[in-house]
Design a protein around this motif. Sequence first.
Motif, PDB file in Angstrom:
ATOM      1  N   PRO A 388      12.136 -17.367  -0.331  1.00 45.06           N
ATOM      2  CA  PRO A 388      10.737 -16.432  -0.836  1.00 45.06           C
ATOM      3  C   PRO A 388      10.296 -17.230  -2.026  1.00 45.06           C
ATOM      4  CG  PRO A 388      12.560 -15.190  -1.332  1.00 45.06           C
ATOM      5  CD  PRO A 388      13.217 -16.305  -0.729  1.00 45.06           C
ATOM      6  N   SER A 389       8.876 -17.218  -2.555  1.00 40.14           N
ATOM      7  CA  SER A 389       8.434 -17.727  -3.503  1.00 40.14           C
ATOM      8  C   SER A 389       8.562 -16.805  -4.679  1.00 40.14           C
ATOM      9  CB  SER A 389       6.674 -17.906  -3.133  1.00 40.14           C
ATOM     10  OG  SER A 389       6.069 -16.803  -2.835  1.00 40.14           O
ATOM     11  N   HIS A 390       8.772 -15.570  -4.531  1.00 38.23           N
ATOM     12  CA  HIS A 390       9.125 -14.580  -5.769  1.00 38.23           C
ATOM     13  C   HIS A 390      10.363 -14.075  -5.641  1.00 38.23           C
ATOM     14  CE1 HIS A 390       7.965 -11.687  -8.704  1.00 38.23           C
ATOM     15  NE2 HIS A 390       8.522 -10.820  -8.016  1.00 38.23           N
ATOM     16  N   PHE A 391      11.182 -14.377  -6.859  1.00 37.39           N
ATOM     17  CA  PHE A 391      12.409 -13.992  -7.084  1.00 37.39           C
ATOM     18  C   PHE A 391      12.758 -12.908  -7.727  1.00 37.39           C
ATOM     19  CE2 PHE A 391      12.622 -18.579  -6.535  1.00 37.39           C
ATOM     20  CZ  PHE A 391      13.166 -18.619  -5.204  1.00 37.39           C
ATOM     21  N   PRO A 392      13.365 -11.715  -7.268  1.00 42.42           N
ATOM     22  CA  PRO A 392      13.673 -10.600  -8.068  1.00 42.42           C
ATOM     23  C   PRO A 392      14.590 -10.644  -9.267  1.00 42.42           C
ATOM     24  CG  PRO A 392      14.638 -10.242  -6.081  1.00 42.42           C
ATOM     25  CD  PRO A 392      14.074 -11.627  -6.214  1.00 42.42           C
ATOM     26  N   THR A 393      15.509 -11.474  -9.319  1.00 38.55           N
ATOM     27  CA  THR A 393      16.528 -11.470 -10.179  1.00 38.55           C
ATOM     28  C   THR A 393      16.174 -12.364 -11.557  1.00 38.55           C
ATOM     29  OG1 THR A 393      17.698 -13.741  -9.530  1.00 38.55           O
ATOM     30  CG2 THR A 393      18.153 -11.512  -8.380  1.00 38.55           C
ATOM     31  N   PRO A 394      16.613 -12.059 -12.727  1.00 45.13           N
ATOM     32  CA  PRO A 394      16.382 -12.830 -13.790  1.00 45.13           C
ATOM     33  C   PRO A 394      16.827 -14.579 -13.635  1.00 45.13           C
ATOM     34  CG  PRO A 394      17.956 -11.672 -14.428  1.00 45.13           C
ATOM     35  CD  PRO A 394      17.624 -11.207 -12.841  1.00 45.13           C
ATOM     36  N   PHE A 395      17.536 -14.705 -13.001  1.00 49.43           N
ATOM     37  CA  PHE A 395      17.869 -16.186 -13.007  1.00 49.43           C
ATOM     38  C   PHE A 395      17.056 -16.763 -11.917  1.00 49.43           C
ATOM     39  CE2 PHE A 395      21.789 -14.157 -14.567  1.00 49.43           C
ATOM     40  CZ  PHE A 395      22.176 -15.055 -15.334  1.00 49.43           C
ATOM     41  N   GLN A 400       4.503 -18.362  -8.466  1.00 51.41           N
ATOM     42  CA  GLN A 400       3.496 -17.890  -7.649  1.00 51.41           C
ATOM     43  C   GLN A 400       2.225 -18.458  -8.167  1.00 51.41           C
ATOM     44  OE1 GLN A 400       3.978 -13.613  -7.838  1.00 51.41           O
ATOM     45  NE2 GLN A 400       4.291 -13.478  -5.763  1.00 51.41           N
ATOM     46  N   LEU A 401       1.026 -18.607  -7.391  1.00 50.51           N
ATOM     47  CA  LEU A 401      -0.128 -18.782  -7.899  1.00 50.51           C
ATOM     48  C   LEU A 401      -1.036 -17.564  -7.923  1.00 50.51           C
ATOM     49  CD1 LEU A 401      -1.068 -21.578  -4.945  1.00 50.51           C
ATOM     50  CD2 LEU A 401      -0.527 -21.840  -7.358  1.00 50.51           C
ATOM     51  N   SER A 402      -1.931 -17.668  -8.991  1.00 52.07           N
ATOM     52  CA  SER A 402      -2.496 -16.459  -9.382  1.00 52.07           C
ATOM     53  C   SER A 402      -3.817 -16.546  -8.709  1.00 52.07           C
ATOM     54  CB  SER A 402      -2.945 -16.552 -11.079  1.00 52.07           C
ATOM     55  OG  SER A 402      -3.465 -17.616 -11.211  1.00 52.07           O
ATOM     56  N   ARG A 403      -4.610 -15.598  -8.769  1.00 51.84           N
ATOM     57  CA  ARG A 403      -5.964 -15.401  -8.150  1.00 51.84           C
ATOM     58  C   ARG A 403      -7.042 -16.685  -8.700  1.00 51.84           C
ATOM     59  NH1 ARG A 403      -7.671  -9.635  -8.878  1.00 51.84           N
ATOM     60  NH2 ARG A 403      -6.759  -9.969 -10.864  1.00 51.84           N
ATOM     61  N   THR A 472       2.561 -32.585  -9.793  1.00 49.08           N
ATOM     62  CA  THR A 472       1.928 -31.000  -9.802  1.00 49.08           C
ATOM     63  C   THR A 472       1.229 -30.980  -8.604  1.00 49.08           C
ATOM     64  OG1 THR A 472       1.135 -31.507 -12.094  1.00 49.08           O
ATOM     65  CG2 THR A 472      -0.306 -30.192 -10.870  1.00 49.08           C
ATOM     66  N   ALA A 473       0.684 -31.870  -7.819  1.00 52.76           N
ATOM     67  CA  ALA A 473       0.113 -31.952  -6.336  1.00 52.76           C
ATOM     68  C   ALA A 473       1.015 -31.584  -5.589  1.00 52.76           C
ATOM     69  CB  ALA A 473      -0.479 -33.392  -6.119  1.00 52.76           C
ATOM     70  N   LEU A 474       2.603 -32.016  -5.684  1.00 59.51           N
ATOM     71  CA  LEU A 474       3.407 -31.708  -4.745  1.00 59.51           C
ATOM     72  C   LEU A 474       3.839 -30.116  -4.806  1.00 59.51           C
ATOM     73  CD1 LEU A 474       5.482 -32.133  -2.324  1.00 59.51           C
ATOM     74  CD2 LEU A 474       6.912 -33.469  -4.088  1.00 59.51           C
ATOM     75  N   ALA A 475       4.090 -29.820  -6.271  1.00 63.59           N
ATOM     76  CA  ALA A 475       4.305 -28.437  -6.451  1.00 63.59           C
ATOM     77  C   ALA A 475       3.338 -27.279  -6.004  1.00 63.59           C
ATOM     78  CB  ALA A 475       4.571 -28.135  -8.023  1.00 63.59           C
ATOM     79  N   VAL A 476       2.097 -27.775  -6.374  1.00 62.80           N
ATOM     80  CA  VAL A 476       0.939 -26.880  -5.994  1.00 62.80           C
ATOM     81  C   VAL A 476       0.736 -26.800  -4.362  1.00 62.80           C
ATOM     82  CG1 VAL A 476      -1.463 -26.354  -6.287  1.00 62.80           C
ATOM     83  CG2 VAL A 476      -0.110 -27.073  -8.277  1.00 62.80           C
ATOM     84  N   LEU A 477       1.052 -27.902  -3.620  1.00 54.13           N
ATOM     85  CA  LEU A 477       0.859 -27.914  -2.380  1.00 54.13           C
ATOM     86  C   LEU A 477       2.080 -26.722  -1.741  1.00 54.13           C
ATOM     87  CD1 LEU A 477      -0.101 -31.279  -1.198  1.00 54.13           C
ATOM     88  CD2 LEU A 477      -1.336 -29.078  -1.122  1.00 54.13           C
ATOM     89  N   CYS A 478       3.414 -27.233  -2.436  1.00 58.30           N
ATOM     90  CA  CYS A 478       4.438 -26.073  -2.066  1.00 58.30           C
ATOM     91  C   CYS A 478       3.987 -24.735  -2.181  1.00 58.30           C
ATOM     92  CB  CYS A 478       5.477 -26.480  -2.570  1.00 58.30           C
ATOM     93  SG  CYS A 478       6.373 -28.128  -2.113  1.00 58.30           S
ATOM     94  N   LEU A 479       3.686 -24.521  -3.113  1.00 61.20           N
ATOM     95  CA  LEU A 479       3.022 -23.167  -3.466  1.00 61.20           C
ATOM     96  C   LEU A 479       1.991 -22.545  -2.515  1.00 61.20           C
ATOM     97  CD1 LEU A 479       3.077 -23.191  -7.499  1.00 61.20           C
ATOM     98  CD2 LEU A 479       4.953 -22.174  -6.080  1.00 61.20           C
ATOM     99  N   HIS A 480       1.288 -23.464  -2.104  1.00 60.89           N
ATOM    100  CA  HIS A 480       0.121 -22.662  -1.215  1.00 60.89           C
ATOM    101  C   HIS A 480       0.784 -22.646   0.203  1.00 60.89           C
ATOM    102  CE1 HIS A 480      -2.871 -23.945  -4.185  1.00 60.89           C
ATOM    103  NE2 HIS A 480      -3.676 -22.928  -3.472  1.00 60.89           N
ATOM    104  N   ALA A 481       1.831 -23.345   0.291  1.00 60.56           N
ATOM    105  CA  ALA A 481       2.773 -23.217   1.474  1.00 60.56           C
ATOM    106  C   ALA A 481       3.871 -22.010   1.737  1.00 60.56           C
ATOM    107  CB  ALA A 481       3.367 -24.491   2.073  1.00 60.56           C
TER     108      ALA A 481
END
Length: 699
Positions: A388-395, A400-403, A472-481
């Motif tokens: 998942p793109s959001h992790f609950p643990t501190p490690f 995530q992408l903001s609005r 940057t492009a690869l990371a942002v595309l991954c986040l959008h996916a």
Amino acid sequence: MALERTASTGSPPPIAAYGAVWLLTLASMLVVQFARVTEFSIVPFLVLLTVGTIFSAWVSRFPLSENTRFVLGVIDGALAFLCLTGQSYLNGLVGLGTDTAIETYLSLSFLWYLCLRSALMVSMSSLVFQSVPALALFGLIATYMLATQILWLFALMLLAMLFLMLASHRLEWGRTERLETGYALRTVFATSAFTGIAAFLITPLIALTAGQLISTIVVGMPFRANMRSTPSAEMPPELQAGAGAVALSKMEVMRVHLEGEAQPSYLRIESYNYYTGRGWNRGRIWYEEMLSPREGVFAPAYPPGYSVDPPPSQRVTATIRLSSGWHRNLYLPGYPLEIEAPLSRLHLVRPVSAVVSRDPLGAGERYTVKAYWPTENPRTLRNAPPSPSHFPTPFRPAIQLSRNTFRPQLAELAQQLTRDEPTQYDKVMALVRYIERNTAYNLNVEAYPPDVDVVEHFLFEAKQGYCVEFATALAVLCLHADIPARVASGFILQERDPDTGEYIVREEHRHLWTEVFFEGIGWVAFDATRNAPVINADPQAAQQADEATHQARRRWLQRALDALIGAMALAMLYLLVAPRLGWTRPTPVHRAQRLYQRLVFALRLMEVAPPTVGQTPRAYLQQAADRLRQQGSDAAPLLDALTPALVEYFYAAPQRRAALEPEVAQLTARVQRQILQELGMARLILRLINLGRQKLYGG
């Protein structure tokens, strides 16, 4: 005859002072060339400096009115403003690109100012002022680079500056045969200490006030942002993307020896987790002190029940030897398991996985890192469950992408490319292939417009960039996916020493790549630049030839630098010693003064007080003879015989002085020999030490 100091306010600066300024500015020119990301031709700057210095030396020989000097001062200030705000125009005149990094921009502004104002140095004070921007330039460069060559150049600059101050002192007091060495040295060292302390205290205040104003309003580029505790889209990016052309230096940073089954491709510094639309911020971070089971050995602290025990195939041991500069960040071949370093304390920066030290490591020091390098095996990565793109643990940070940074066009593209891919690894590789096929790698790309999203402009408009835009492009595309991704900075390992097998890491090997999180494995490196077409790429043979030329040029420059430092040291030695030993060209009157000064020095060894202001040589020598008779010295009758001949020698006509000179010199030498015989070696040494102490500290 009274021997008094006479100030000389109308004398032009000596030619030697112009030579010292020329060397001082040349050292500044070379240090900018060393510290810039690329080498540039210094010929235009050298020509400008040489012509300006010769012009100033010529103009200084003519009397200048106060109005003329005022106009030259106004022009000097205008040149400083031009160099700060119009550097791109000046660079365009010599075909030099403008670097967008604030440090190199200001460094080149200082260099332009030093060269342009060389035509305005018509007085001794304006010559000495040349050392002020030179010192500021060295101080600025030392904040982000400190290499051996820069230290040598700094030594050359300090020698030239000391020469200038001594020459200025000599001219101020109207001395052509004698230099007040003790006073000049006290002035130099006291001034250096005061300016150093003042700079240490005032620089942070200036950086926080006027520095921000100048960099953002006048220069148009912000200072690099500090670490923030809370991310925000309004914050200026700590890592800017789309900044425009970049040039790389071949300066060696470190050497790396790898052991173990894992063979990492990169050395990490840190990661950036928060995309702003114009670049990256680290987001929320905190420092965690690493455990130290024994002195000089450190390991990360994990919560109870949590441990990291990778298989041997994913372990690597790197021994890193620093070649230049000062480094608070440790360079890591993965995620640290154990670090052995000559330090007292280390901190792990969560969650960017950086390791920092309060005390920096310098050139020549080394440390060893045992690390975990996540597998890059496609089969293993395909078998990993989706993350998942959001992790609950501190490690595991929230990636995530903001609005403000979500872009529907990018989301549509990412979904279209990954829709039919069965695993997270295949989805990432589909995005990598798209970037490689539709964009090109170009270090000379133009800066992106300031009001666009970097990734959208890179993928749909410019379609050119370098590692920052690709990662940057690869990371942002991954986040959008909905794939957790971030970017990591560091160095790429690609050049090996054929003799030792070590990796040679240079400034030009700085790199940015993408990291994607895989459940149960960790952050895995992906690089979209590997198979991308390259614009303006040099053939391998041309690169090797360029490297050979570069090394030859550096060797020649080092030899020239050694010769310049030696010449300056000899000039300083001559300036300090020659007047004392009588090596300067004599005239009859000057010869008489020199003989008198030697006689006074010999009498002071016998604890005879020096002549007072206004006291004639006859009165002083008679007083000294009386003092010697009180001591029972056999030098008293010799001094009585010398006194009338020396006084006549002072005031005689030139022909008579020439006839008297051998007799006076012989009598003076007899007095000196008699004094030395009476003193003996032990008392002579003690008296010399005492006179030296009085010369430096008074009393």
